[in-house]
Design an enzyme around this catalytic site. Structure first.
Site: not given
Ligand code: CP
Ligand code: NVA
Length: 318
Positions: A147, A232, A272, A300
């Site tokens: 990531q 996150d 992410c 990604r």
């Protein structure tokens, strides 16, 4: 250098490269990977065939759920001319207690590269110790290097070099933060990290990172002057039993418009994903003009294709 024979033959391979955490690669290797990512992405956008991994196979072991990681690795392998095999604990002999060492010995005689998403970092390390082929960490409790590879490429793509910049982390002291911290030390930027009381940053990692990481009690102060604000989920996979406690503890660790206003005017927002609007990030920020989360997710694919190419065939010039 490109391999001329599969490592399953002959004596155990002395030196196989793995990507288990950010500290496994040097600044020069990251510079190379970011260059390759751009080349591979541009080719993909033109639908130009590029099959350096023809006949090569990736085994993917998932002991936690995934959307992005699975799709980007599986699609990426196919686009590079290879194929991918999806394994879970439940649908394999892992759930019947087959030792990790045996799994590693067997998979690495059949495939060319392995990606693992699991709980403890020690599991991927044990697997790598017995593997004849490269092993990639697709997320553990402690690290999420794939990531961060994509995130840094996204920053460079949008704003240029990350060296000397400030990256603000707001939220849990989790895998993503650990990988950001390691990257800061290697690539010469600074992480401003703010986590709630009771969720301390790994002390050993903090000591290893030295001046590359500054810790803030107040998340708003951490965001001041920042070039990239990122966060996150409040509850990572494996910690679901703590969800309600965490909702209270993390209430002030939300990236919202007030926080983004303190950052540098050029600041980007990254996550992410998956995200929870109204918890770690406001809808206004994640869906707003500073957010690059969709490019980040797409990257990604491209960054991991560069990683797969590097680990399986080595440095290439074309
Ligand atoms: N960001 C990320 O790793 O997403 P998945 O959990 O969907 O793979
Ligand atoms: N920290 C999160 C990342 C998910 C991609 C988790 O470990 O669940």
């Amino acid at each position: 250098m490109p391999q001329s024979s599969h490592p399953s033959g002959g004596a155990p391979v002395a030196k196989v490269r793995h990507f288990l955490q950010m500290s496994d690669f040097s600044a020069e290797e990251y510079a190379y990977l970011f260059e390759r990512t751009k080349i591979i992405k541009d080719r993909f956008k033109r639908y130009e065939l590029y099959h350096p991994l023809r006949d090569r196979t990736l085994a993917m072991v998932f002991q936690k759920n995934s959307t992005r990681t699975r799709v980007s690795f599986e699609a990426g392998m196919g686009q590079l001319g290879g194929s991918a095999i999806f394994l879970t604990s439940e649908a394999s002999q892992i759930s019947r207690g087959e030792p990790i060492e045996d799994l590693s010995r067997v998979l690495s005689r059949m495939v060319d590269v392995v990606m693992i998403r699991t709980f403890k970092q020690s599991m991927v390390e044990r697997f790598a110790e017995y593997s004849r082929v490269p092993v990639i960490n697709g997320l553990t409790d402690e690290h999420h290097p794939c990531q961060i590879l994509a995130d840094i490429f996204t920053y460079i793509e949008q704003r240029g070099p990350i060296k000397g910049k400030i990256v603000t982390w707001v939220g849990d002291a989790v895998n993503m933060l650990n990988s950001w911290m390691q990257a800061a030390k290697i690539l010469g930027f600074t992480v401003h990290a703010s986590t709630p009381p009771g969720y301390p940053i790994d002390a050993q990692l903090l000591a290893e990172c030295g001046d590359s990481v500054r810790v803030f009690e107040d998340p708003l102060e951490a965001a001041r002057g920042s070039h990239l604000v990122t966060t996150d989920v409040w509850t990572s996979m494996g910690f679901e039993a703590e969800t309600e406690v965490r909702k209270k503890a993390f209430a002030d660790w939300c990236v919202d418009e007030e926080m983004m206003a303190l950052a540098d005017p050029s600041a980007l927002f990254m996550h992410c994903l998956p995200a929870h609007r109204g918890e770690e990030v406001s809808a206004g920020v994640i869906d707003g003009p500073q957010s690059v989360v969709w490019d980040e997710a797409e990257n990604r694919l491209h960054a991991q294709k560069a990683l797969l190419e590097y680990l399986v065939v080595g440095e290439v010039k074309s």
